[in-house]
Structure formats: structure tokens, C-alpha cells
Write a protein that holds these residues in place. Structure first.
Motif, short mmCIF file in Angstrom:
data_model
loop_
_atom_site.label_atom_id
_atom_site.label_comp_id
_atom_site.label_asym_id
_atom_site.label_seq_id
_atom_site.Cartn_x
_atom_site.Cartn_y
_atom_site.Cartn_z
N SER A 160 0.72 -1.07 -0.13
CA SER A 160 -0.05 0.11 0.06
C SER A 160 0.86 1.20 -0.01
CB SER A 160 -0.82 0.07 1.47
OG SER A 160 -1.52 1.34 1.46
N PHE A 161 0.78 1.99 -0.90
CA PHE A 161 1.40 3.33 -1.00
C PHE A 161 0.89 4.39 0.24
CE2 PHE A 161 1.29 7.82 -2.33
CZ PHE A 161 2.69 8.04 -2.47
N ALA A 162 -0.36 4.30 0.34
CA ALA A 162 -0.92 5.41 1.37
C ALA A 162 -0.75 4.56 2.65
CB ALA A 162 -2.43 5.50 1.33
N GLY A 163 -0.61 3.35 2.91
CA GLY A 163 -0.56 2.86 4.09
C GLY A 163 1.09 2.87 4.64
N LEU A 184 -2.38 11.97 7.17
CA LEU A 184 -3.75 11.70 6.84
C LEU A 184 -3.91 10.42 5.84
CD1 LEU A 184 -5.07 15.16 6.69
CD2 LEU A 184 -4.86 13.99 8.66
N LEU A 185 -2.69 10.26 5.28
CA LEU A 185 -2.94 9.26 4.04
C LEU A 185 -3.56 7.92 4.64
CD1 LEU A 185 -0.09 10.17 1.71
CD2 LEU A 185 -2.39 10.49 1.37
N ALA A 186 -2.76 7.34 5.49
CA ALA A 186 -3.13 6.02 6.01
C ALA A 186 -4.68 5.59 6.38
CB ALA A 186 -2.17 5.59 7.56
N ASP A 187 -5.23 6.87 6.80
CA ASP A 187 -6.73 6.81 7.05
C ASP A 187 -7.70 6.67 5.79
OD1 ASP A 187 -6.36 6.80 9.79
OD2 ASP A 187 -6.85 9.15 9.81
N MET A 188 -6.93 6.77 4.61
CA MET A 188 -7.49 6.92 3.37
C MET A 188 -6.93 5.72 2.46
SD MET A 188 -8.41 11.06 2.58
CE MET A 188 -6.74 11.25 2.65
N GLN A 189 -6.30 4.75 3.06
CA GLN A 189 -5.49 3.87 2.42
C GLN A 189 -6.33 3.17 1.29
OE1 GLN A 189 -3.42 1.02 5.01
NE2 GLN A 189 -3.34 -0.54 3.39
N ARG A 190 -7.46 2.58 1.62
CA ARG A 190 -8.10 1.75 0.54
C ARG A 190 -8.85 2.77 -0.71
NH1 ARG A 190 -12.84 -2.68 1.36
NH2 ARG A 190 -13.44 -3.11 -0.70
N GLU A 191 -9.17 3.77 -0.25
CA GLU A 191 -9.63 4.71 -1.45
C GLU A 191 -8.37 5.16 -2.25
OE1 GLU A 191 -11.60 9.32 -1.58
OE2 GLU A 191 -11.61 8.25 0.35
N ILE A 192 -7.35 5.56 -1.65
CA ILE A 192 -6.31 6.21 -2.39
C ILE A 192 -5.70 5.09 -3.08
CG2 ILE A 192 -3.76 6.91 -2.37
CD1 ILE A 192 -4.84 8.43 0.47
N ASP A 193 -5.38 3.78 -2.83
CA ASP A 193 -4.83 2.67 -3.44
C ASP A 193 -5.77 2.44 -4.51
OD1 ASP A 193 -2.58 2.73 -1.61
OD2 ASP A 193 -3.29 1.09 -0.44
N GLU A 194 -6.98 2.08 -4.38
CA GLU A 194 -7.96 1.70 -5.39
C GLU A 194 -8.16 2.76 -6.43
OE1 GLU A 194 -11.62 0.27 -3.94
OE2 GLU A 194 -10.63 -1.44 -2.89
N SER A 195 -7.99 4.10 -6.00
CA SER A 195 -8.15 5.14 -6.89
C SER A 195 -7.08 5.20 -7.97
CB SER A 195 -8.83 6.54 -6.52
OG SER A 195 -7.60 6.95 -5.43
N ALA A 196 -5.77 5.15 -7.20
CA ALA A 196 -4.72 4.96 -7.88
C ALA A 196 -4.49 4.01 -8.91
CB ALA A 196 -3.44 5.03 -6.98
#
Length: 218
Positions: A160-163, A184-196
Motif C-alpha cells: 500500500s502506497f498510502a499505508g 492523513l494518508l493512512a486513514d484513506m489507504q483503501r480509497e487512495i490505493d484503489e483510485s490510484a
């Protein structure tokens, strides 16, 4: 005592237990000794089903690849109507491929190698390559496209990039002025990784469509 009604071991049970162990503790935790202990049998009992630890890993990998949905390739891409649908098929396959890998991230390093003799891996490679060639991609180009997509999907599932960003704002204060929101990225890990992943998939397919058009015009 009579013989047990069910064998203590089966290939499926070994594969399932090995996968659970890798999911929980990583590939490094998988050994024949540890696996035998998890199964409640002696180590040599495993060799009635698998000759080596590598054979077990191959079977686990292939079981995961068996979850990848290939039905998008159930199209006659050689027809006039089918030729235009290859990007949709590749997109659907890539999403399913990533989902299968993302469910077992600890296994991704073993998945990142070529198909070898793994039946599901070969079936997947055959479906992707066959669809691209039938749609009009030259064989050499189709090979490169298939490899490119595998690199992209396995890379996106590897971690995970965000994680990977600490959630402590003090880490970034002063020294990294452009990362003032990185905590703040870790809290949005799934959303960021999937959108990326979706952004990258769009970009790749846009580029491949343009290359395909040049091939068709040439």
C-alpha cells in the motif's frame, strides 16, 4: 482402531493451510516443518502430496490465480464487433486479477514470477494473449502488452502506497513541507490505493488504444 473415514491430508487442505499461514505471517514463515505442525501431521506426510516446499508454494499461487475471473475473454475478438472490446476485457481482467492478489499481499512476491507449469497461470496467459492476437495485435506486441499488465497489476497489489506513510504529523514538520498532509494518508489507504490503480489502468489503456490505432493504420 479402524481407518479414519476421511484422510488426514489432502492437497486442498495442505494448500488452504499454507495459504492461511502465508496470509498471517508471510512467505518466510512457510516451511514443511511449520506446515506439518499446523496440519497436525509429521513432515514426511506432506511428501505424499508434494515433492518439495516449492511445489506447495506453486500450488498455493495457482489456487489464488484460480480466483481470477477470465469470463471477459469469452468473446470472439476476431469479429468486427469483437475487435473493439479488447480494452473492456483487459480492464475487467485486470480488476479481478488485482483483487485476487490484494486479498493475499504476502503471496505477491511468489506470484510475480512467470507462470511456469501452474495450470491457472497458463490458462490466464493463454486467455489474455489469445484475445489480444485475435483482436489484431501482432504476437510480439501482444506479449509485451500482457507483460506490461502483469507488471502493473502485481506492483499495485504488492503493498500500500498510502499505508506506508506514518500517521504522525511530526515526522514531516519542517523537513518535508510538501508532505504536510501525508499523516492523513493512512486513514484513506483503501480509497487512495484503489483510485490510484484505476487512474493507472485508465492511463495504460488509453496509451494502448493509441498504439493499437497506429498498428491498425499501418
Amino acid at each position: 482402531m479402524g481407518r479414519p473415514r476421511q484422510a488426514l491430508l489432502s492437497r486442498d487442505r495442505i494448500i488452504g493451510t499454507a495459504l492461511a499461514l502465508v496470509d498471517a505471517e508471510g512467505l518466510g514463515a512457510l516451511s514443511t516443518r511449520r506446515l506439518a505442525a499446523e496440519l497436525g501431521v509429521s513432515g514426511p506426510a506432506l511428501y505424499n502430496h508434494f515433492a518439495t516446499k516449492d511445489a506447495i508454494v506453486d500450488a498455493v499461487v495457482d489456487a489464488v490465480l484460480g480466483d481470477v475471473d477470465l469470463t471477459a475473454f469469452d468473446v470472439d475478438f476476431a469479429t468486427e464487433s469483437g475487435r473493439d472490446t479488447w480494452p473492456d476485457a483487459v480492464r475487467a481482467w485486470a480488476r479481478s486479477y488485482r483483487a485476487a492478489l490484494a486479498a493475499h499481499p504476502n503471496l505477491v512476491p511468489a506470484l510475480a514470477v512467470g507462470p511456469g507449469r501452474r495450470a491457472n497461470a497458463l490458462r490466464m496467459a493463454d486467455a489474455v494473449f489469445g484475445a489480444l492476437v485475435d483482436a489484431g495485435w501482432p504476437r510480439a506486441q501482444a506479449t509485451r502488452v500482457g507483460a506490461l499488465m502483469r507488471y502493473f497489476v502485481t506492483g499495485s497489489a504488492l503493498g500500500s502506497f498510502a499505508g506506508g506513510f506514518p500517521d504522525d504529523a511530526a515526522v514531516y514538520a519542517g523537513a518535508y513541507p510538501h508532505l504536510d498532509q501525508a499523516h492523513l494518508l493512512a486513514d484513506m489507504q483503501r480509497e487512495i490505493d484503489e483510485s490510484a490503480f484505476e487512474a493507472g489502468l485508465d492511463a495504460l489503456l488509453d496509451g494502448l488504444r493509441a498504439r493499437y490505432a497506429r498498428i491498425a493504420d499501418g
